[in-house]
Design a protein around this motif. Structure first.
Motif, PDB file in Angstrom:
ATOM      1  N   SER A  53     -47.945  13.303  28.157  1.00 24.65           N
ATOM      2  CA  SER A  53     -48.679  12.439  27.235  1.00 24.65           C
ATOM      3  C   SER A  53     -47.696  11.632  26.403  1.00 24.65           C
ATOM      4  CB  SER A  53     -49.559  13.265  26.298  1.00 24.65           C
ATOM      5  OG  SER A  53     -50.504  13.994  27.024  1.00 24.65           O
ATOM      6  N   LEU A  54     -48.024  10.368  26.206  1.00 27.93           N
ATOM      7  CA  LEU A  54     -47.236   9.473  25.371  1.00 27.93           C
ATOM      8  C   LEU A  54     -48.059   9.232  24.115  1.00 27.93           C
ATOM      9  CD1 LEU A  54     -44.761   7.583  25.103  1.00 27.93           C
ATOM     10  CD2 LEU A  54     -46.127   5.835  26.226  1.00 27.93           C
ATOM     11  N   ILE A  55     -47.579   9.712  22.961  1.00 27.17           N
ATOM     12  CA  ILE A  55     -48.331   9.654  21.714  1.00 27.17           C
ATOM     13  C   ILE A  55     -47.597   8.764  20.724  1.00 27.17           C
ATOM     14  CG2 ILE A  55     -49.243  11.011  19.794  1.00 27.17           C
ATOM     15  CD1 ILE A  55     -49.278  13.403  21.786  1.00 27.17           C
ATOM     16  N   THR A  76     -43.966   7.772  40.945  1.00 26.73           N
ATOM     17  CA  THR A  76     -45.033   6.780  40.838  1.00 26.73           C
ATOM     18  C   THR A  76     -45.844   7.122  39.597  1.00 26.73           C
ATOM     19  OG1 THR A  76     -45.122   6.583  43.235  1.00 26.73           O
ATOM     20  CG2 THR A  76     -46.992   5.724  42.004  1.00 26.73           C
ATOM     21  N   ILE A  77     -46.082   6.100  38.755  1.00 26.81           N
ATOM     22  CA  ILE A  77     -46.760   6.301  37.476  1.00 26.81           C
ATOM     23  C   ILE A  77     -48.024   5.454  37.461  1.00 26.81           C
ATOM     24  CG2 ILE A  77     -46.559   6.064  34.973  1.00 26.81           C
ATOM     25  CD1 ILE A  77     -43.471   6.204  35.420  1.00 26.81           C
ATOM     26  N   TYR A  78     -49.149   6.079  37.111  1.00 27.66           N
ATOM     27  CA  TYR A  78     -50.426   5.389  37.017  1.00 27.66           C
ATOM     28  C   TYR A  78     -50.915   5.444  35.568  1.00 27.66           C
ATOM     29  CZ  TYR A  78     -50.356   6.113  42.041  1.00 27.66           C
ATOM     30  OH  TYR A  78     -49.994   6.128  43.362  1.00 27.66           O
ATOM     31  N   GLU A  79     -51.500   4.345  35.106  1.00 25.44           N
ATOM     32  CA  GLU A  79     -52.087   4.312  33.782  1.00 25.44           C
ATOM     33  C   GLU A  79     -53.450   4.974  33.831  1.00 25.44           C
ATOM     34  OE1 GLU A  79     -52.157   0.582  31.701  1.00 25.44           O
ATOM     35  OE2 GLU A  79     -50.319  -0.044  32.704  1.00 25.44           O
ATOM     36  N   VAL A  80     -53.765   5.770  32.809  1.00 25.88           N
ATOM     37  CA  VAL A  80     -55.071   6.388  32.685  1.00 25.88           C
ATOM     38  C   VAL A  80     -55.696   5.868  31.407  1.00 25.88           C
ATOM     39  CG1 VAL A  80     -56.322   8.559  32.433  1.00 25.88           C
ATOM     40  CG2 VAL A  80     -54.278   8.466  33.861  1.00 25.88           C
ATOM     41  N   GLY A  81     -56.900   5.336  31.521  1.00 17.61           N
ATOM     42  CA  GLY A  81     -57.529   4.844  30.293  1.00 17.61           C
ATOM     43  C   GLY A  81     -58.560   3.804  30.579  1.00 17.61           C
ATOM     44  N   VAL A 105     -44.936  14.321  25.285  1.00 16.67           N
ATOM     45  CA  VAL A 105     -45.349  15.708  25.120  1.00 16.67           C
ATOM     46  C   VAL A 105     -45.811  16.265  26.467  1.00 16.67           C
ATOM     47  CG1 VAL A 105     -46.953  17.254  23.920  1.00 16.67           C
ATOM     48  CG2 VAL A 105     -46.051  15.248  22.742  1.00 16.67           C
ATOM     49  N   HIS A 106     -45.306  17.449  26.813  1.00 17.82           N
ATOM     50  CA  HIS A 106     -45.718  18.157  28.033  1.00 17.82           C
ATOM     51  C   HIS A 106     -46.077  19.585  27.647  1.00 17.82           C
ATOM     52  CE1 HIS A 106     -45.967  19.467  32.141  1.00 17.82           C
ATOM     53  NE2 HIS A 106     -44.998  20.340  31.963  1.00 17.82           N
ATOM     54  N   LYS A 107     -47.327  19.961  27.863  1.00 17.07           N
ATOM     55  CA  LYS A 107     -47.837  21.299  27.534  1.00 17.07           C
ATOM     56  C   LYS A 107     -47.564  21.672  26.083  1.00 17.07           C
ATOM     57  CE  LYS A 107     -47.668  23.116  32.207  1.00 17.07           C
ATOM     58  NZ  LYS A 107     -47.190  24.177  33.090  1.00 17.07           N
ATOM     59  N   GLY A 108     -47.745  20.731  25.177  1.00 18.89           N
ATOM     60  CA  GLY A 108     -47.582  20.989  23.746  1.00 18.89           C
ATOM     61  C   GLY A 108     -46.157  20.913  23.239  1.00 18.89           C
ATOM     62  N   CYS A 110     -39.061  14.342  24.367  1.00 19.29           N
ATOM     63  CA  CYS A 110     -38.134  13.443  23.685  1.00 19.29           C
ATOM     64  C   CYS A 110     -38.935  12.450  22.864  1.00 19.29           C
ATOM     65  CB  CYS A 110     -37.203  12.724  24.665  1.00 19.29           C
ATOM     66  SG  CYS A 110     -38.021  11.535  25.734  1.00 19.29           S
ATOM     67  N   ASN A 111     -38.251  11.678  22.041  1.00 13.94           N
ATOM     68  CA  ASN A 111     -38.862  10.630  21.230  1.00 13.94           C
ATOM     69  C   ASN A 111     -38.410   9.280  21.749  1.00 13.94           C
ATOM     70  OD1 ASN A 111     -40.162  12.359  19.264  1.00 13.94           O
ATOM     71  ND2 ASN A 111     -38.099  12.863  18.596  1.00 13.94           N
ATOM     72  N   SER A 112     -39.217   8.270  21.459  1.00 14.50           N
ATOM     73  CA  SER A 112     -38.911   6.922  21.912  1.00 14.50           C
ATOM     74  C   SER A 112     -39.019   5.967  20.732  1.00 14.50           C
ATOM     75  CB  SER A 112     -39.890   6.524  23.010  1.00 14.50           C
ATOM     76  OG  SER A 112     -39.747   5.171  23.322  1.00 14.50           O
ATOM     77  N   TYR A 113     -38.072   5.054  20.642  1.00 13.29           N
ATOM     78  CA  TYR A 113     -38.052   4.055  19.581  1.00 13.29           C
ATOM     79  C   TYR A 113     -37.941   2.677  20.223  1.00 13.29           C
ATOM     80  CZ  TYR A 113     -36.918   8.240  16.991  1.00 13.29           C
ATOM     81  OH  TYR A 113     -36.944   9.507  16.475  1.00 13.29           O
ATOM     82  N   ILE A 114     -38.884   1.815  19.882  1.00 14.69           N
ATOM     83  CA  ILE A 114     -38.883   0.456  20.420  1.00 14.69           C
ATOM     84  C   ILE A 114     -38.589  -0.496  19.281  1.00 14.69           C
ATOM     85  CG2 ILE A 114     -40.200  -1.331  21.605  1.00 14.69           C
ATOM     86  CD1 ILE A 114     -41.950   0.926  22.744  1.00 14.69           C
TER      87      ILE A 114
END
Length: 114
Positions: free
Chosen positions: A4-6, A109-114, A19-22, A26-30
């Motif tokens: 999950s990307l939060i 391979t990455i798919y968007e969910v939403g 986040v993976h299984k709680g 890592c963190n990401s800064y844009i």
């Protein structure tokens, strides 16, 4: 594996956590700069990877087939290229979009969910 990307902050810089299984992976800064955008992936206050937009000249070196919509280079903490991310289409006209991530020889391979 589901990651999950939060989003945790969005003002002058955007911050996210993976986040993976709680557990936070890592963190990401844009940071948004004029005509350039880079994403820093950080763990324990240490830079792991930097993701930068890939100029069109580099596309010709990396990809031998199309359609590729956007691409980004992944650099490690030594600024060495170690992978890429590309947005692709499953077909020319009526396909769906997905992302291909290559990191250290493995392709995901990455798919968007939403």
């Amino acid at each position: 594996m589901i990651i999950s990307l939060i989003q945790t902050r969005s003002r002058y810089t955007c911050e996210y956590k993976f986040v993976h299984k709680g557990n936070v992976i890592c963190n990401s800064y844009i940071q948004f700069k004029l005509l350039k955008r880079a994403v820093d992936l950080v763990k324990d206050n240490r830079l792991l990877y930097k993701i930068e937009h890939c100029p069109k000249d580099d596309l010709k070196k990396i990809f031998n087939h199309f359609p590729v919509r956007k691409s980004y280079l992944i650099k490690d903490y030594n600024a060495e290229v170690c992978g890429y991310i590309s947005k692709k289409s499953s077909s020319f006209l009526f396909g769906y979009y997905y992302y291909e991530l290559m990191l250290k020889g493995s392709i995901y391979t990455i798919y968007e969910v939403g």
